[in-house]
Design a protein around this motif. Structure first.
Motif, mmCIF file in Angstrom:
data_model
loop_
_atom_site.group_PDB
_atom_site.id
_atom_site.type_symbol
_atom_site.label_atom_id
_atom_site.label_comp_id
_atom_site.label_asym_id
_atom_site.label_seq_id
_atom_site.Cartn_x
_atom_site.Cartn_y
_atom_site.Cartn_z
ATOM 1 N N HIS A 108 0.936 -1.126 0.527
ATOM 2 C CA HIS A 108 -0.068 0.065 -0.177
ATOM 3 C C HIS A 108 0.835 1.484 0.024
ATOM 4 C CE1 HIS A 108 -3.252 2.583 0.394
ATOM 5 N NE2 HIS A 108 -2.377 3.020 2.083
ATOM 6 N N ASN A 117 0.841 5.328 -0.548
ATOM 7 C CA ASN A 117 -0.025 6.732 0.141
ATOM 8 C C ASN A 117 0.958 7.548 -1.303
ATOM 9 O OD1 ASN A 117 -2.393 8.062 0.857
ATOM 10 N ND2 ASN A 117 0.019 9.194 2.012
ATOM 11 N N SER A 163 0.613 11.825 -2.083
ATOM 12 C CA SER A 163 -0.480 13.543 -1.481
ATOM 13 C C SER A 163 0.145 13.971 -2.019
ATOM 14 C CB SER A 163 0.755 13.621 -0.160
ATOM 15 O OG SER A 163 -0.364 12.228 1.079
#
Length: 413
Positions: free
Chosen positions: A157, A159, A161
């Motif tokens: 996973h 992330n 931004s």
């Protein structure tokens, strides 16, 4: 996560005994621990894990234990008994995790009951995000998308931004509306400043590390796009069988702003998926498509590129295509069974050179007046005259339209 799974599983094997239960359903009176717990490893790494049983229940020895990975029992040759209560597992050259939440490594008792679990996270650190592109819909918002890197897949996973701030002042801001136009995209709906540049970048983070993209500097006025042109109308041009007229209106969302616009048209026949694009429409809101097939249904779409907004020097960004609008060209009365134009009849030697000269002139006119500001009046007058003249001549000579011809009968004897 594995601690939670272990807690849930422990409810299935409560330590509270009941004399009413048969011996085979008596709960287990021991626990086990897997070490290391929830490791994170690079692809290609090796793992040495152990399952250690605590307590001294009958039959709960290391020799009776076995391992599963994602529900599949691992071959016994991968395991080794270290002592009476500990079973070791050796895994080499690990592949990326099958699920981003981690692979499930579980230690079982001889009867198949679950003793302990651990999550394996095997993957790659994120690469530097690349190919950031942004656009503003009618100067009201900003949408950006990017590519996660050359390889992309990290098996973990990760992330992402999107960060942005005014170039010379202001604090960092984080975009909040993700996945709006794809898996790697974000939408900033409001509160954007005009006439000042922004700095935009993407940060990627997972269990194995982080990466940051290069900074993209842009001005909102340089990346404006708009809605597809509304009210696209396609109609015939009188009785001319090889032309269609296309009309539309300029983008209403930008009517109060100083800008220029250029348009593209594309069209295709009804039974085809191949579009033909007309690039030289410039800033008109109408165009005539010429050289079409008679008696054919065409689908037409238009899109707009607003540029030069408040003096911006950038090329602008094309809108989406409008919804397809359909229209058909008139059927040609001069076409035979094969769809071609009628050839000049015998006995008219003088008409051939004249027609060829007019055809050459018409070809030049169509080429240079194609969706431009030049008038089609001369072309229309000539085509209308030719069709009327041809129809009159056919009637005088007793020629019927294609498909209705019969064998002429001589006088009765």
């Amino acid at each position: 996560m594995s601690q939670l799974l272990l807690l849930l599983y422990s409810g299935l094997y409560s330590k509270v005994t009941s004399p009413d239960r048969p011996p085979e359903l008596l709960p287990l009176l021991y626990t086990a621990v897997i070490s290391p717990q929830d490791p994170t490893l690079l692809i290609g790494s090796s793992l040495l894990a152990t399952c250690s049983v605590h307590g001294d229940p009958p039959g709960a020895t290391a020799e009776g234990l076995y391992w599963t990975l994602n529900g599949r029992r691992l071959p016994p040759e991968l395991s080794r008994v270290l002592n009476a209560s500990t079973l070791a597992l050796a895994l080499a050259n690990l592949n990326g995790s099958r699920q981003q939440s981690g692979d499930n490594l579980v230690c079982h008792a001889r009867d198949g009951s679950i003793l302990a679990g651990s999550c394996l996270y095997v993957g790659l650190p994120p690469e530097k995000p690349v190919n950031i592109s942004c656009w503003s819909k009618n100067m009201k918002d900003l949408t950006c998308r990017w590519t996660p890197g050359a390889h992309g897949e990290t098996f973990l996973h990760t992330n992402y931004s999107l960060k942005y701030k005014l170039r010379w002042y202001g604090q960092d801001n984080t975009c909040e509306e993700y996945h709006t136009v794809g898996p790697h995209s974000c939408h900033i709906p409001k509160d954007l400043a005009l006439f000042t540049p922004y700095e935009i970048w993407v940060e990627a983070t997972n269990r194995l590390g982080s990466a940051r993209s290069d900074v993209l500097t842009l001005d909102i006025l340089d990346v404006v796009t708009t809605d597809p042109p509304p009210d696209v109308h396609v109609s015939r041009v009188g009785g001319l069988e090889d032309q269609l007229s296309v009309r539309w209106v300029s983008p209403p969302a930008l009517k109060d702003f100083l800008f220029q616009a250029k348009y593209q048209i594309r069209y295709r026949v009804e039974d085809s998926v191949d579009w033909k694009v007309v690039d030289d429409v410039s800033n008109q809101t109408s165009c005539r498509l010429a050289g079409l097939k008679p008696g054919t249904v065409y689908f037409v779409q238009v899109r707009c590129n607003p540029f030069g907004i408040y003096g911006s020097k950038k090329a602008g960004i094309w809108s989406e295509w409008s919804h397809p609008t359909a229209a058909s060209t008139p059927r040609s009365e001069r076409s035979g069974p094969g769809g071609g134009a009628c050839e000049p009849r015998g006995g008219e030697p003088s008409s051939g050179p004249v027609r060829r000269e007019l055809k050459q002139f018409l070809g030049w006119l169509k080429k240079h007046a194609y969706c431009s500001n030049l008038s089609f009046r001369l072309y229309d007058q000539w085509r209308a005259w030719m069709q009327k003249s041809h129809k009159t001549r056919n009637q005088d000579e007793g020629i019927l339209p294609s498909g209705r011809r019969g064998t002429a009968r001589g006088p009765a004897r």
